[in-house]
Enzyme design. Sequence first.
Site, mmCIF file in Angstrom:
data_model
loop_
_atom_site.group_PDB
_atom_site.id
_atom_site.type_symbol
_atom_site.label_atom_id
_atom_site.label_comp_id
_atom_site.label_asym_id
_atom_site.label_seq_id
_atom_site.Cartn_x
_atom_site.Cartn_y
_atom_site.Cartn_z
ATOM 1 N N SER B 33 -27.600 -4.960 56.553
ATOM 2 C CA SER B 33 -28.207 -5.197 55.253
ATOM 3 C C SER B 33 -29.735 -5.223 55.336
ATOM 4 O O SER B 33 -30.300 -5.821 56.248
ATOM 5 C CB SER B 33 -27.712 -6.524 54.698
ATOM 6 O OG SER B 33 -28.318 -6.775 53.451
ATOM 7 N N CYS B 142 -30.486 -15.946 55.253
ATOM 8 C CA CYS B 142 -31.800 -15.329 55.207
ATOM 9 C C CYS B 142 -32.884 -16.389 55.179
ATOM 10 O O CYS B 142 -32.886 -17.269 54.332
ATOM 11 C CB CYS B 142 -31.955 -14.414 54.018
ATOM 12 S SG CYS B 142 -33.481 -13.505 54.158
HETATM 13 C C1 LIG Z 1 -36.801 -5.508 56.670
HETATM 14 C C2 LIG Z 1 -35.512 -6.253 56.831
HETATM 15 C C3 LIG Z 1 -34.793 -6.658 55.700
HETATM 16 C C4 LIG Z 1 -33.602 -7.360 55.812
HETATM 17 N N1 LIG Z 1 -32.911 -7.724 54.686
HETATM 18 C C5 LIG Z 1 -31.725 -8.390 54.799
HETATM 19 C C6 LIG Z 1 -30.970 -8.726 53.627
HETATM 20 O O1 LIG Z 1 -31.340 -8.418 52.493
HETATM 21 N N2 LIG Z 1 -29.803 -9.417 53.806
HETATM 22 C C7 LIG Z 1 -29.343 -9.766 55.048
HETATM 23 O O2 LIG Z 1 -28.268 -10.371 55.152
HETATM 24 N N3 LIG Z 1 -30.027 -9.427 56.155
HETATM 25 C C8 LIG Z 1 -31.208 -8.754 56.062
HETATM 26 N N4 LIG Z 1 -31.903 -8.393 57.216
HETATM 27 C C9 LIG Z 1 -31.358 -8.764 58.544
HETATM 28 C C10 LIG Z 1 -30.618 -7.604 59.202
HETATM 29 O O3 LIG Z 1 -29.500 -7.206 58.450
HETATM 30 C C11 LIG Z 1 -30.195 -7.968 60.631
HETATM 31 O O4 LIG Z 1 -29.346 -9.084 60.588
HETATM 32 C C12 LIG Z 1 -31.380 -8.296 61.540
HETATM 33 O O5 LIG Z 1 -32.448 -7.426 61.281
HETATM 34 C C13 LIG Z 1 -31.043 -8.236 63.031
HETATM 35 O O6 LIG Z 1 -30.623 -6.940 63.422
HETATM 36 P P1 LIG Z 1 -31.610 -5.855 64.103
HETATM 37 O O7 LIG Z 1 -32.290 -6.525 65.232
HETATM 38 O O8 LIG Z 1 -30.719 -4.731 64.497
HETATM 39 O O9 LIG Z 1 -32.578 -5.464 63.046
HETATM 40 C C14 LIG Z 1 -33.104 -7.679 57.101
HETATM 41 C C15 LIG Z 1 -33.809 -7.268 58.230
HETATM 42 C C16 LIG Z 1 -34.996 -6.558 58.126
HETATM 43 C C17 LIG Z 1 -35.723 -6.137 59.368
#
Ligand SMILES: Cc1cc2nc3c(=O)[nH]c(=O)nc-3n(C[C@H](O)[C@H](O)[C@H](O)COP(=O)(O)O)c2cc1C
Lengths: 263, 313
Positions: B33, B142
Amino acid sequence: MNSTVIYNKSIATDVHFLLRLKWSEKKIPTPGQFVMVSVSDASTSLDPLLRRPFSVFDAGKGWIELLYRVVGRGTSLMSTLKKGDKVDVLGPLGKKFPTPKEKNKLIMVAGGIGIAPFYLLSKTLKNSKKDAVLFFGARTKVDARLSAPIKKLGIKVKVSTEDGSLGRAGYVTDAVLDFIEKDSVIYACGPMGMLKATAKLAKDAGVLCYVSLESSMACGIGVCLGCALKASEDVKKTKDKEYVLVCSEGPVFNSKDIEWEKL
Amino acid sequence: MGKVIKKSTKKTSTQLSVRLGTLELANPVITASGTFGYGLEFKAYMNIDNLGAIITKGLSLKPRKGNPGPRIVETPSGMINAIGLANIGVEAFINEKLPLLKKTKTKIIANIFGETVREYSELAKRLSDVEGVSALEINISCPNVKKGGMSFGTDPKEAARVVRAVRKATRLHVMTKLSPNVSDIKQMVRSVESAGTDSVSLINTIPAMAINAETKRPVLGNVMGGLSGPAIKPVALRMVYEAASVATVPLVGIGGITTAVDAIEFILAGASAVQIGTASFITPSASESVVSGLKEYVKKNGDIKKLIGALKV
Ligand SMILES: Cc1cc2nc3c(=O)[nH]c(=O)nc-3n(C[C@H](O)[C@H](O)[C@H](O)COP(=O)(O)O)c2cc1C
Ligand SMILES: Cc1cc2nc3c(=O)[nH]c(=O)nc-3n(C[C@H](O)[C@H](O)[C@H](O)COP(=O)(O)OP(=O)(O)OC[C@H]3O[C@@H](n4cnc5c(N)ncnc54)[C@H](O)[C@@H]3O)c2cc1C
Ligand code: FES
């Protein structure tokens, strides 16, 4: 896209470089558009992680050129690229400068490395538009050399330097002021302070002004929402938007669409 | 010859498919997400049909504009974001994005968040009424919202309240996404499980900040944000591993995954599927590459399902 370096050479100073890359994308970049460059090889290094955005300085058949200034780790790494090296490039991205109208007199205002998008713009101007002027604000007369390629295209260049070592001393915006006519249109790119002053200048003079803006970017394609800048009251009312995305709705904006006080 | 190839691809595809309880996925790769927009944006860069599932940007009842900038900053092998959950709102998602998005054969999971339990349950009801959504992912974690968000994600009782309300409001698969910002992740897992979640995804971003020593100011407009990317992978692996020691529902691993090998590490730790987040910003087709990598893996090593929790300690 994986691109091959054709050359990467310093230009004008030892911190400015011109990087020419092979370009096999179908889409040819237009003036004002940018690309996102992977400065490290993602398959071997996760740091620096994010791509870096750069305006397209020039583009031809099968190649593009970027003009960049070394300011940090990413651009230092870029400066070590050699002929034949591979770099991953995403683009072209963003919206281009609108084509200036026949009736308008074009004033380009650039500060420092903000000169980058104006070469391609100048090159693609119709002959009838070659009376365009570039106001270039540089720190020193050495930096001012960056305007030489545009001068060569036959564009009139007026230099201001902060230290007074060449051309007019002081801020470039002061020089523009005396030059604006009622049918002028201003295109500007450079540091935020300069853009803010230019936008105010245009507003006071009642002329159209387009600015190419910068913002921290992660994706460059409108999905991370990281590059958002405050939109003007006008945009808020008419489009029910509080922010604009620099990467996908810009980087070129009508200066009236931006909330300058909040930057 | 043709027949043989067909047979082997069929075998590969069953070896790559996974089940999250009631939710069947063609492969274990899901886009996280907030890092994949509303899915459609990525069609220019990859074939979104090749994914296991797509999770939407977090949706709220009303559109949200988000935080003032700067909203992101890069840190060693990671990034901190304080987007502020900007989104178009659930109605615009249903009317403008879903009709186009549901054409993909990939499962669509709607990520939801609210400031009250009631908002969560209303969102769940609304999204259960429409065709094309296969599951809901509840974002209780979040760290960017001043109201609501944080307290739900850090208090097991509050988290359970949200899950129970959503569970009651929908017949869709319910995935609950956990915050790493807790001292005991196992307690959190037990709590949302007893409240009726069908699966648990973890981790969301880690609360973090960056400071500019020159200006003596925080880099982000919101001061604090959430750390993501490869930098958080070891933390995420540890939490999935701990969660797996108590979980009875399937787990979905998230945090810094950029390659198929990263994905396999999470699966070994106990995840049945994984989510790709920040990696999609660097290479828009990153999630598709992870699928290809896993395909190669099962061709050589057999069914991916055998790997789930197969870590030898
Ligand atoms: C720019 C950005 C926006 C995000 N927006 C959401 C969101 O709206 N809802 C949510 O549950 N997680 C959100 N996340 C978290 C990601 O879904 C994920 O859990 C987190 O980035 C860790 O994974 P990664 O290291 O692969 O990015 C967001 C992450 C980033 C970087
Ligand atoms: C649309 C767009 C077009 C651009 N076009 C060009 C171009 O044609 N040529 C060029 O040289 N640069 C251009 N830039 C700026 C360029 O992207 C940054 O200089 C680069 O990302 C810095 O990377 P780094 O790793 O070297 O610096 P970092 O290590 O990331 O940062 C070093 C220092 O530079 C500052 N910095 C980093 N990024 C920016 C930025 N975007 N604006 C202002 N300061 C910044 C940091 O705050 C820090 O103080 C453009 C930026 C945008 C958004
Ligand atoms: S840089 Fe990601 S939305 Fe603009």
